[in-house]
Design an enzyme around this catalytic site. Structure first.
Site, PDB file in Angstrom:
ATOM      1  N   ASP A 290       0.852  -1.187   0.000  1.00 28.23           N
ATOM      2  CA  ASP A 290       0.000   0.000   0.000  1.00 28.23           C
ATOM      3  C   ASP A 290       0.892   1.243   0.000  1.00 28.23           C
ATOM      4  O   ASP A 290       1.811   1.350   0.824  1.00 28.23           O
ATOM      5  CB  ASP A 290      -0.916   0.001   1.229  1.00 28.23           C
ATOM      6  CG  ASP A 290      -1.986   1.068   1.152  1.00 28.23           C
ATOM      7  OD1 ASP A 290      -3.080   0.761   0.655  1.00 28.23           O
ATOM      8  OD2 ASP A 290      -1.723   2.214   1.592  1.00 28.23           O
ATOM      9  N   ILE A 291       0.640   2.172  -0.932  1.00 23.54           N
ATOM     10  CA  ILE A 291       1.438   3.401  -0.994  1.00 23.54           C
ATOM     11  C   ILE A 291       1.144   4.258   0.228  1.00 23.54           C
ATOM     12  O   ILE A 291      -0.022   4.550   0.535  1.00 23.54           O
ATOM     13  CB  ILE A 291       1.146   4.182  -2.285  1.00 23.54           C
ATOM     14  CG1 ILE A 291       1.542   3.351  -3.510  1.00 23.54           C
ATOM     15  CG2 ILE A 291       1.889   5.523  -2.290  1.00 23.54           C
ATOM     16  CD1 ILE A 291       1.240   4.024  -4.842  1.00 23.54           C
TER      17      ILE A 291
ATOM     18  N   ASN B  68      -2.391  13.029  -3.826  1.00 23.35           N
ATOM     19  CA  ASN B  68      -3.525  13.545  -4.603  1.00 23.35           C
ATOM     20  C   ASN B  68      -3.914  14.944  -4.153  1.00 23.35           C
ATOM     21  O   ASN B  68      -4.196  15.828  -4.980  1.00 23.35           O
ATOM     22  CB  ASN B  68      -4.728  12.608  -4.461  1.00 23.35           C
ATOM     23  CG  ASN B  68      -4.609  11.360  -5.312  1.00 23.35           C
ATOM     24  OD1 ASN B  68      -3.986  11.369  -6.367  1.00 23.35           O
ATOM     25  ND2 ASN B  68      -5.202  10.265  -4.859  1.00 23.35           N
TER      26      ASN B  68
ATOM     27  N   HIS C 186      -4.912  14.542  -8.893  1.00 25.59           N
ATOM     28  CA  HIS C 186      -5.101  13.125  -9.213  1.00 25.59           C
ATOM     29  C   HIS C 186      -4.247  12.664 -10.386  1.00 25.59           C
ATOM     30  O   HIS C 186      -3.917  11.474 -10.486  1.00 25.59           O
ATOM     31  CB  HIS C 186      -6.577  12.846  -9.496  1.00 25.59           C
ATOM     32  CG  HIS C 186      -7.428  12.881  -8.261  1.00 25.59           C
ATOM     33  ND1 HIS C 186      -7.480  11.848  -7.371  1.00 25.59           N
ATOM     34  CD2 HIS C 186      -8.225  13.862  -7.754  1.00 25.59           C
ATOM     35  CE1 HIS C 186      -8.293  12.154  -6.372  1.00 25.59           C
ATOM     36  NE2 HIS C 186      -8.751  13.373  -6.574  1.00 25.59           N
TER      37      HIS C 186
ATOM     38  N   ASP D 116      -2.102   9.317 -10.295  1.00 24.58           N
ATOM     39  CA  ASP D 116      -2.125   8.263 -11.314  1.00 24.58           C
ATOM     40  C   ASP D 116      -0.707   7.938 -11.793  1.00 24.58           C
ATOM     41  O   ASP D 116      -0.363   6.772 -12.019  1.00 24.58           O
ATOM     42  CB  ASP D 116      -2.973   8.695 -12.509  1.00 24.58           C
ATOM     43  CG  ASP D 116      -4.468   8.658 -12.215  1.00 24.58           C
ATOM     44  OD1 ASP D 116      -4.842   8.113 -11.153  1.00 24.58           O
ATOM     45  OD2 ASP D 116      -5.249   9.170 -13.038  1.00 24.58           O
TER      46      ASP D 116
ATOM     47  N   GLU E 244      -4.745   2.435  -4.022  1.00 22.96           N
ATOM     48  CA  GLU E 244      -3.278   2.444  -3.977  1.00 22.96           C
ATOM     49  C   GLU E 244      -2.722   1.122  -3.467  1.00 22.96           C
ATOM     50  O   GLU E 244      -1.579   1.045  -3.025  1.00 22.96           O
ATOM     51  CB  GLU E 244      -2.776   3.595  -3.096  1.00 22.96           C
ATOM     52  CG  GLU E 244      -3.139   3.509  -1.627  1.00 22.96           C
ATOM     53  CD  GLU E 244      -4.475   4.152  -1.278  1.00 22.96           C
ATOM     54  OE1 GLU E 244      -4.618   4.597  -0.128  1.00 22.96           O
ATOM     55  OE2 GLU E 244      -5.361   4.221  -2.150  1.00 22.96           O
TER      56      GLU E 244
ATOM     57  N   ARG F 272      13.102  -5.996  -1.226  1.00 24.48           N
ATOM     58  CA  ARG F 272      13.533  -5.458  -2.510  1.00 24.48           C
ATOM     59  C   ARG F 272      12.438  -4.607  -3.143  1.00 24.48           C
ATOM     60  O   ARG F 272      12.712  -3.559  -3.736  1.00 24.48           O
ATOM     61  CB  ARG F 272      13.944  -6.591  -3.455  1.00 24.48           C
ATOM     62  CG  ARG F 272      15.254  -7.263  -3.092  1.00 24.48           C
ATOM     63  CD  ARG F 272      15.841  -8.016  -4.286  1.00 24.48           C
ATOM     64  NE  ARG F 272      14.969  -9.062  -4.762  1.00 24.48           N
ATOM     65  CZ  ARG F 272      14.936 -10.297  -4.262  1.00 24.48           C
ATOM     66  NH1 ARG F 272      15.737 -10.625  -3.254  1.00 24.48           N
ATOM     67  NH2 ARG F 272      14.114 -11.205  -4.764  1.00 24.48           N
TER      68      ARG F 272
END
Length: 305
Positions: free
Chosen positions: A168-169, A176, A181, A185, A209, A229
């Site tokens: 998850d970012i 955003n 946005h 993206d 995300e 990694r």
């Protein structure tokens, strides 16, 4: 994917006629006299196939081959069937179409008519392939979507160690909110590209995300190294947006299934998702190992940047 052509004709003369017509236009095909051999070929061939089959075939009636081939293809494989018969009865063509054929031609075929039908088959298969691609891919990143990912993972052979990673970012909403946005993206596409470039495991965008990577036949220790990694690779990304460099990180939850444990993707996903939540709560930009599938809860192990 490369288009394949399979011709099923028990008559040597019939095969010779078809081969001459097809090769005159550069079509290369595989030729079968036995319907069973052709069915075996279709079962092993993953590329789109145009099947030209006579009603009169060895081992199985041509209509049975049409029916069996259509069942084999189901809704997931690109197959276009042209049935062939020397009969002039309209009922034969109707019967072939009812059994699953896409088109019908009389024998001996007229060259230009067969070429026209081959062109139609190619257009149809191309459209089917495109529709299939977009039905199984995330439109933005072109990664597998959630449904495709779950289905492909479920088809893998059991009895092996495996790891599921949920990524998850971190602070994606702030990307955003700060840059818009379009920048968000771009961050998603850059992350997807970086994960694919690692060339390890099945990669998916689950939504928003969140991404997933399934590592088949992978012990827990190797899964952890791979997760690190991935985390480090994403950390190196710089998205250039309107002259500004956008950097971000990911948190990763890892769940492990030992070889002796029966596979359950929902269970494994739950453990990886829980581990991801712990990674977020513990400071982000880290890997957290969750509960092993089929075992008692274990203490979560954190790996910080």
């Amino acid at each position: 994917m490369q288009l394949q052509i399979a011709v099923v004709e028990s008559s040597a003369i019939g095969q010779k006629i078809l081969k001459k017509i097809l090769e005159d236009r550069g079509y290369l095909a595989k030729y079968f006299t036995s319907a069973m051999d052709a069915l075996d070929y279709l079962q092993s061939e993953e590329n789109p196939v145009i099947l030209l089959t006579s009603f009169e075939t060895d081992g199985m009636h041509g209509l049975d081959l049409v029916w069996q081939s259509r069942l084999l293809a189901g809704g997931t494989r690109a197959l276009y069937i042209i049935a062939m018969s020397s009969s002039t009865e309209l009922s034969k063509a109707i019967e072939a179409l009812d059994c699953g054929a896409d088109d019908f031609i009389r024998k001996p075929p007229v060259a230009e008519e067969l070429y026209a039908k081959m062109r139609s088959a190619q257009k149809m298969l191309s459209a089917q392939q495109e529709l299939r691609f977009y039905a199984t891919r995330d439109p933005l990143t072109k990664l597998r979507n959630r449904r495709c990912f779950m289905e492909e993972v479920g088809k893998l052979p059991g009895g092996m160690d495996s790891c599921l990673l949920i990524l998850d970012i971190d602070h994606f909403k702030s990307v955003n909110d700060t840059y818009g946005h379009q920048a968000g993206d771009m961050a998603l596409v850059a992350t997807a590209t970086k994960l694919k470039d690692q060339n390890i495991g099945l990669v998916s965008r689950l939504g928003g995300e969140e991404f997933a990577i399934y590592l088949h036949d992978t012990p827990e220790a190797l899964g952890l190294r791979a997760a690190e990694r991935f985390r480090e690779a994403v950390q190196q990304i710089e998205v250039d947006f309107q002259g500004k460099k956008i950097k971000f990180t990911v948190s990763i939850g890892l769940a492990f299934k030992p070889a002796e444990v029966a596979f359950n993707i929902d269970e494994l996903y739950g453990y990886a998702d829980e581990a991801l939540y712990r990674a977020k709560e513990s400071g982000r930009n880290r890997v957290c190992i969750g509960k092993r599938a089929g075992s008692k809860p274990v203490k979560l192990e954190l790996r910080s940047a």
